[in-house]
Write a protein that holds these residues in place. Structure first.
Motif, mmCIF file in Angstrom:
data_model
loop_
_atom_site.group_PDB
_atom_site.id
_atom_site.type_symbol
_atom_site.label_atom_id
_atom_site.label_comp_id
_atom_site.label_asym_id
_atom_site.label_seq_id
_atom_site.Cartn_x
_atom_site.Cartn_y
_atom_site.Cartn_z
ATOM 1 N N UNK A 83 -64.530 -32.257 -117.929
ATOM 2 C CA UNK A 83 -64.594 -33.597 -118.530
ATOM 3 C C UNK A 83 -64.066 -33.636 -119.966
ATOM 4 N N UNK A 84 -64.270 -32.555 -120.713
ATOM 5 C CA UNK A 84 -63.778 -32.511 -122.090
ATOM 6 C C UNK A 84 -62.256 -32.454 -122.137
ATOM 7 N N UNK A 85 -61.661 -31.714 -121.212
ATOM 8 C CA UNK A 85 -60.204 -31.612 -121.157
ATOM 9 C C UNK A 85 -59.608 -32.988 -120.862
ATOM 10 N N UNK A 86 -60.153 -33.679 -119.883
ATOM 11 C CA UNK A 86 -59.636 -34.999 -119.526
ATOM 12 C C UNK A 86 -59.835 -35.994 -120.664
ATOM 13 N N UNK A 87 -60.972 -35.921 -121.334
ATOM 14 C CA UNK A 87 -61.221 -36.798 -122.477
ATOM 15 C C UNK A 87 -60.241 -36.517 -123.611
ATOM 16 N N UNK A 88 -59.946 -35.246 -123.847
ATOM 17 C CA UNK A 88 -59.010 -34.885 -124.902
ATOM 18 C C UNK A 88 -57.606 -35.399 -124.584
ATOM 19 N N UNK A 89 -57.189 -35.300 -123.331
ATOM 20 C CA UNK A 89 -55.880 -35.832 -122.941
ATOM 21 C C UNK A 89 -55.815 -37.341 -123.159
ATOM 22 N N UNK A 90 -56.884 -38.034 -122.853
ATOM 23 C CA UNK A 90 -56.939 -39.478 -123.101
ATOM 24 C C UNK A 90 -56.848 -39.781 -124.596
ATOM 25 N N UNK A 91 -57.527 -38.980 -125.405
ATOM 26 C CA UNK A 91 -57.494 -39.173 -126.857
ATOM 27 C C UNK A 91 -56.096 -38.922 -127.416
ATOM 28 N N UNK A 92 -55.437 -37.865 -126.942
ATOM 29 C CA UNK A 92 -54.069 -37.588 -127.395
ATOM 30 C C UNK A 92 -53.166 -38.779 -127.093
ATOM 31 N N UNK A 93 -53.267 -39.323 -125.895
ATOM 32 C CA UNK A 93 -52.398 -40.442 -125.530
ATOM 33 C C UNK A 93 -52.741 -41.704 -126.319
ATOM 34 N N UNK A 94 -54.007 -41.950 -126.555
ATOM 35 C CA UNK A 94 -54.423 -43.144 -127.300
ATOM 36 C C UNK A 94 -54.062 -43.039 -128.784
#
Length: 143
Positions: A83-94
């Motif tokens: 879940x942290x990896x997916x959240x980090x990818x979302x943060x990078x894109x945002x």
């Protein structure tokens, strides 16, 4: 938990100093001679993810030229880390930034995990929402 991540926005190391007479490709080849560094890309428009052969091997996936099975990638990660990896990818894109994360990935032994470092950054493209490009490698057990 042994998870580490870091988010950076607006940071770019800039071009290599001209007096070194090295290209980005030269640097990547030098690094790949000493450690198994792979490349990855996440297309934010389509949601597809692509791995070079070294990254596929890190996650225990078959090497392929097309998109990887994201469910299989997630299954290879430690359940607490995914879940942290997916959240980090979302943060990078945002945030349109860059980040690195060290996570646990299932090793060849069924119950054992190895540490993998993923580094990624947002890259804009014309006419769509961009992509995240990055590198990855196993973190040696001794350092």
């Amino acid at each position: 938990m042994n998870l580490f991540y870091e988010m950076n926005t607006g940071f770019s190391p800039g071009p290599l100093p001209g007096y070194l007479h090295m290209s980005d490709a030269d640097v990547l080849r030098l690094l790949q001679k000493h450690m198994s560094i792979g490349l990855w890309r996440s297309d934010l428009e389509s949601g597809l993810v692509f791995f070079s052969p070294p990254i596929s091997r890190l996650f225990g996936l078959p090497e392929q030229a097309g998109p990887v099975n994201v469910a299989a990638v997630r299954a290879a990660m430690h359940p607490e880390d995914a879940p942290f990896v997916l959240e980090l990818l979302e943060t990078i894109s945002r945030e349109k930034g860059s980040a690195q994360i060290v996570l646990r990935v299932r090793s060849s032994e069924a119950e054992d995990y190895k540490y993998v470092r993923l580094v990624g950054r947002y890259r804009a493209r014309d006419k769509d929402c961009g992509e995240i490009i990055g590198i990855g490698h196993e973190v040696p057990a001794d350092g």
